[in-house]
Structure formats: C-alpha cells, structure tokens
Design an enzyme around this catalytic site. Structure first.
Site, PDB file in Angstrom:
ATOM      1  N   LYS A 106      -0.282   4.677   4.705  1.00 48.91           N
ATOM      2  CA  LYS A 106      -1.215   3.762   5.379  1.00 48.91           C
ATOM      3  C   LYS A 106      -0.765   3.505   6.803  1.00 48.91           C
ATOM      4  O   LYS A 106       0.398   3.207   7.049  1.00 48.91           O
ATOM      5  CB  LYS A 106      -1.315   2.450   4.621  1.00 48.91           C
ATOM      6  CG  LYS A 106      -2.345   1.477   5.238  1.00 48.91           C
ATOM      7  CD  LYS A 106      -2.665   0.330   4.321  1.00 48.91           C
ATOM      8  CE  LYS A 106      -3.658  -0.647   4.939  1.00 48.91           C
ATOM      9  NZ  LYS A 106      -4.945   0.013   5.326  1.00 48.91           N
TER      10      LYS A 106
ATOM     11  N   HIS B 246       0.847  -1.197   0.000  1.00 45.62           N
ATOM     12  CA  HIS B 246       0.000   0.000   0.000  1.00 45.62           C
ATOM     13  C   HIS B 246       0.877   1.240   0.000  1.00 45.62           C
ATOM     14  O   HIS B 246       2.083   1.187   0.238  1.00 45.62           O
ATOM     15  CB  HIS B 246      -0.917   0.030   1.236  1.00 45.62           C
ATOM     16  CG  HIS B 246      -2.065  -0.916   1.143  1.00 45.62           C
ATOM     17  ND1 HIS B 246      -1.972  -2.243   1.497  1.00 45.62           N
ATOM     18  CD2 HIS B 246      -3.346  -0.737   0.695  1.00 45.62           C
ATOM     19  CE1 HIS B 246      -3.146  -2.828   1.306  1.00 45.62           C
ATOM     20  NE2 HIS B 246      -3.983  -1.948   0.821  1.00 45.62           N
TER      21      HIS B 246
HETATM   22  N1  NAI Z   1     -12.824  -0.952   2.943  1.00 47.61           N
HETATM   23  C1  NAI Z   1     -12.213  -0.453   1.860  1.00 47.61           C
HETATM   24  O1  NAI Z   1     -12.560  -0.775   0.704  1.00 47.61           O
HETATM   25  C2  NAI Z   1     -11.123   0.549   2.044  1.00 47.61           C
HETATM   26  C3  NAI Z   1     -10.770   0.900   3.324  1.00 47.61           C
HETATM   27  N2  NAI Z   1      -9.868   1.902   3.532  1.00 47.61           N
HETATM   28  C4  NAI Z   1      -9.639   2.291   4.927  1.00 47.61           C
HETATM   29  O2  NAI Z   1     -10.247   3.550   5.139  1.00 47.61           O
HETATM   30  C5  NAI Z   1      -9.546   4.245   6.167  1.00 47.61           C
HETATM   31  C6  NAI Z   1      -9.174   5.622   5.659  1.00 47.61           C
HETATM   32  O3  NAI Z   1      -8.190   5.472   4.657  1.00 47.61           O
HETATM   33  P1  NAI Z   1      -7.726   6.771   3.837  1.00 47.61           P
HETATM   34  O4  NAI Z   1      -8.886   7.288   3.045  1.00 47.61           O
HETATM   35  O5  NAI Z   1      -6.441   6.450   3.152  1.00 47.61           O
HETATM   36  O6  NAI Z   1      -7.424   7.765   5.058  1.00 47.61           O
HETATM   37  P2  NAI Z   1      -7.040   9.308   5.072  1.00 47.61           P
HETATM   38  O7  NAI Z   1      -6.035   9.451   6.166  1.00 47.61           O
HETATM   39  O8  NAI Z   1      -6.741   9.791   3.693  1.00 47.61           O
HETATM   40  O9  NAI Z   1      -8.415  10.017   5.520  1.00 47.61           O
HETATM   41  C7  NAI Z   1      -8.916   9.817   6.797  1.00 47.61           C
HETATM   42  C8  NAI Z   1     -10.175  10.644   6.936  1.00 47.61           C
HETATM   43  O10 NAI Z   1     -10.659  10.443   8.250  1.00 47.61           O
HETATM   44  C9  NAI Z   1     -10.736  11.688   8.930  1.00 47.61           C
HETATM   45  N3  NAI Z   1     -10.322  11.474  10.318  1.00 47.61           N
HETATM   46  C10 NAI Z   1      -9.086  11.145  10.760  1.00 47.61           C
HETATM   47  N4  NAI Z   1      -9.095  11.062  12.096  1.00 47.61           N
HETATM   48  C11 NAI Z   1     -10.364  11.332  12.491  1.00 47.61           C
HETATM   49  C12 NAI Z   1     -11.019  11.388  13.744  1.00 47.61           C
HETATM   50  N5  NAI Z   1     -10.342  11.116  14.876  1.00 47.61           N
HETATM   51  N6  NAI Z   1     -12.337  11.692  13.770  1.00 47.61           N
HETATM   52  C13 NAI Z   1     -13.010  11.910  12.618  1.00 47.61           C
HETATM   53  N7  NAI Z   1     -12.456  11.882  11.395  1.00 47.61           N
HETATM   54  C14 NAI Z   1     -11.149  11.590  11.350  1.00 47.61           C
HETATM   55  C15 NAI Z   1      -9.810  12.649   8.208  1.00 47.61           C
HETATM   56  O11 NAI Z   1     -10.279  13.984   8.354  1.00 47.61           O
HETATM   57  C16 NAI Z   1      -9.948  12.154   6.764  1.00 47.61           C
HETATM   58  O12 NAI Z   1     -11.107  12.731   6.181  1.00 47.61           O
HETATM   59  C17 NAI Z   1      -8.359   3.358   6.537  1.00 47.61           C
HETATM   60  O13 NAI Z   1      -8.701   2.582   7.661  1.00 47.61           O
HETATM   61  C18 NAI Z   1      -8.203   2.453   5.317  1.00 47.61           C
HETATM   62  O14 NAI Z   1      -7.613   1.200   5.614  1.00 47.61           O
HETATM   63  C19 NAI Z   1      -9.272   2.585   2.503  1.00 47.61           C
HETATM   64  C20 NAI Z   1      -9.581   2.244   1.202  1.00 47.61           C
HETATM   65  C21 NAI Z   1     -10.497   1.175   0.873  1.00 47.61           C
HETATM   66  O1  LIG Z   2      -5.547   2.009   3.339  1.00 47.70           O
HETATM   67  C1  LIG Z   2      -5.844   1.739   2.131  1.00 47.70           C
HETATM   68  O2  LIG Z   2      -5.540   2.439   1.136  1.00 47.70           O
HETATM   69  C2  LIG Z   2      -6.623   0.500   1.919  1.00 47.70           C
HETATM   70  N1  LIG Z   2      -7.029  -0.154   2.990  1.00 47.70           N
HETATM   71  C3  LIG Z   2      -7.877  -1.293   2.980  1.00 47.70           C
HETATM   72  C4  LIG Z   2      -7.234  -2.425   3.774  1.00 47.70           C
HETATM   73  O3  LIG Z   2      -6.638  -2.097   4.849  1.00 47.70           O
HETATM   74  O4  LIG Z   2      -7.364  -3.582   3.347  1.00 47.70           O
HETATM   75  C5  LIG Z   2      -8.394  -1.682   1.605  1.00 47.70           C
HETATM   76  C6  LIG Z   2      -7.519  -1.317   0.450  1.00 47.70           C
HETATM   77  O5  LIG Z   2      -6.498  -2.292   0.307  1.00 47.70           O
HETATM   78  C7  LIG Z   2      -6.944   0.066   0.530  1.00 47.70           C
END
Ligand code: NAI
Ligand SMILES: O=C(O)C1=N[C@H](C(=O)O)C[C@H](O)C1
Length: 246
Positions: free
Chosen positions: A144, A140
């Site tokens: 991350k 990633h």
């Molecule tokens: N299930 C899926 O398909 C996917 C899951 N993810 C997960 O989503 C999460 C976010 O990933 P990214 O978008 O890269 O993160 P990022 O760091 O780019 O964005 C995080 C967001 O959460 C907010 N945030 C951070 N701390 C906070 C708090 N204490 N209270 C409220 N809001 C808060 C920030 O303002 C920002 O808008 C991670 O856990 C990642 O693993 C990411 C991509 C795909």
């Molecule tokens: O943090 C990310 O970017 C992603 N997080 C998810 C995970 O922890 O599996 C899903 C995806 O791989 C992107």
C-alpha cells in the site's frame, strides 16, 4: 451495462472486473499494463476516451494522479464516475469536484458496507464517551502506497464531527511524548497481504471500547463499487458518497 474499470489489472480492479462480469455486465479494462484478464480486454490509458463513448459508468481504482487525469475525460464524455482511489490528500480533489459539476461522481475511501456501519457506530461511541482518549490503528498489505489509509482519514473525520472539534492527529510517538488531551494517536502498520483492518480504541474511566472492521477479501470492496456504479447510472450531476447508495 457497459462498465469501464480503470486499474483493471490491480489488486482491487481485478476483483471488480470479476464481480461485474459475474453480474453479467459488459466489462472493459484500462491499466498501465494492457494484459487481458480472463477474456476481458485491458487497454492502455490513452484508449480511455474511445472506450468512454459506449460506457454507462466508469469505476476507477488507480492512483491519485491517474484519477485526477481521468476525471476530465470522463466528465467530457458525460459518464457517471465511481472513484475508489485514495491518497488524494496532497494532490487534492479539485479535478473530481470540477467533474461533479457535469457528471455524477461517487467517491468513497472504502466500499465495504461494514465500514459505512462502522462510521455510524464511531459517531455514537464518541458522542457517548466525550472525555475518553481515542487512538486509531490501521493495518494493510505491504504494497500500500498511501498512509494513513483513506478509511482511517474518514474515521478521523467522523471522530472530529462527533467531538465537534478537530483533535490533533499525532502520527506515531517516540521520545519523551506524554499524551495531550487534544491528541488522537494514528498508527499505521504495513505487513503481508492484509486486505484492510481499522481499529478505533476509546479508553477512560477504567474501561476500553474497541471498534474494529476487518476486510477478509477484496471482493467486499468490489461488490460495493459495482453496487455504487449500478446505483449512480441515471443520477443527476453532483458529488455523492457510498452512504447515499445504501
Ligand atoms: N475505496 C475502496 O473501497 C478501496 C480503495 N482502494 C484504493 O484503490 C487504489 C488501488 O489499490 P490497489 O488495487 O491495491 O492498487 P494496485 O497497485 O494493485 O493497482 C493499481 C492499478 O492502477 C493502475 N495504475 C497505476 N498507475 C497508473 C497510472 N498512472 N495511470 C493509470 N493507471 C495506473 C495499475 O495498472 C493497476 O491496474 C489505492 O488508492 C487504494 O487505496 C483499494 C481497495 C479498496
Ligand atoms: O489500499 C488498500 O488495500 C485499501 N485502501 C483503502 C483505504 O486506503 O482506506 C480501503 C481499504 O482499506 C483497502
């Protein structure tokens, strides 16, 4: 429908805002930094209870401590809750499980449809090759926070279920470390702006089977999350996963 996207200013939340808006949904955002995003107002966390009053669904891609804190407010408001946040392993999912007693909660570590297919293929491969050595590598972007990824943990769980046993998850290796039959090696790479790659390798009998998923854009996660939210509205309270919505 009125969608509240929590984590709206994030790498993935921003894509979700764009995807939902492109489908004609009425979107508001919540994040720690309350900027606007292309005509979408983003509010600070403390505004969430007010925003929930008119909401049809919430999509949350933030951090575990935030998703756990939001769960109670979303449940109290009776709003369906889609959670994409990963990294709960330490903090636990109790707050989300509690919420699922009164609202429908759909949580998935990966909302790419290809990963749902990968999980099915993993099960078939492991069942067909029960004595092969298995190693998992995930890659990633360098921002991350959690490791291994939530998707990696889901793949490892699928391997254990197919093997009908719990393999010893060996996170990296160093020094004098010959491989035990009971091990599954787990390797984590963080580099550049890689959207998300997962590779499962099965080796034995002078052959190697490699199963790989690579996300080319975060739009794939956004599309799956909005699909999930559209599906979840109207469902009974309970715990759902993305496979239920496909
Ligand atoms: N299930 C899926 O398909 C996917 C899951 N993810 C997960 O989503 C999460 C976010 O990933 P990214 O978008 O890269 O993160 P990022 O760091 O780019 O964005 C995080 C967001 O959460 C907010 N945030 C951070 N701390 C906070 C708090 N204490 N209270 C409220 N809001 C808060 C920030 O303002 C920002 O808008 C991670 O856990 C990642 O693993 C990411 C991509 C795909
Ligand atoms: O943090 C990310 O970017 C992603 N997080 C998810 C995970 O922890 O599996 C899903 C995806 O791989 C992107």
């Amino acid at each position: 429908m009125r969608l509240v996207v929590v984590g709206a200013t994030g790498r993935t939340g921003g894509e979700i805002v764009a995807e939902a808006g492109g489908r004609g949904h009425d979107v508001v955002g919540v994040a720690t930094s309350s900027d606007s995003i292309e005509d979408v107002r983003v509010y600070p966390n403390e505004k969430l209870p007010e925003l929930l009053v008119e909401a049809d669904a919430v999509i949350d891609f933030t951090v575990p401590e935030a998703s756990r804190a939001h769960a109670e407010a979303v449940a109290e408001a009776g709003v369906p809750y889609v959670v994409g946040t990963t990294g709960f392993e330490e903090a636990g999912l109790d707050a989300l499980w509690d919420a699922s007693e009164t609202i429908p909660v759909l949580k998935a570590s990966n909302f790419a449809r290809g990963v749902q297919a990968l999980l099915e293929v993993v099960a078939a491969g492991v069942e067909a090759l029960p004595e092969y050595d298995i190693e998992l590598t995930e890659t990633h972007h360098n921002g991350k926070r959690d490791a291994p990824s939530g998707t990696a943990n889901a793949i490892l769980d699928a391997v254990d279920e197919a093997r009908e046993t719990e393999l010893d998850r060996t996170h990296g290796r160093e020094g004098d470390h010959p491989r035990e039959d009971s091990e599954i090696g787990v390797h984590v790479r963080r580099a550049g702006n890689v959207r998300g790659e997962h590779e499962l390798l099965l080796a034995g009998n002078d052959e190697v089977l490699t199963l790989t998923h690579r996300a080319e854009s975060r739009r794939v996660f956004a599309a799956g999350a909005v699909d999930a939210a559209e599906w979840l509205v109207g469902k009974a309270p309970g715990w759902y996963d993305f496979g239920d919505a496909l």
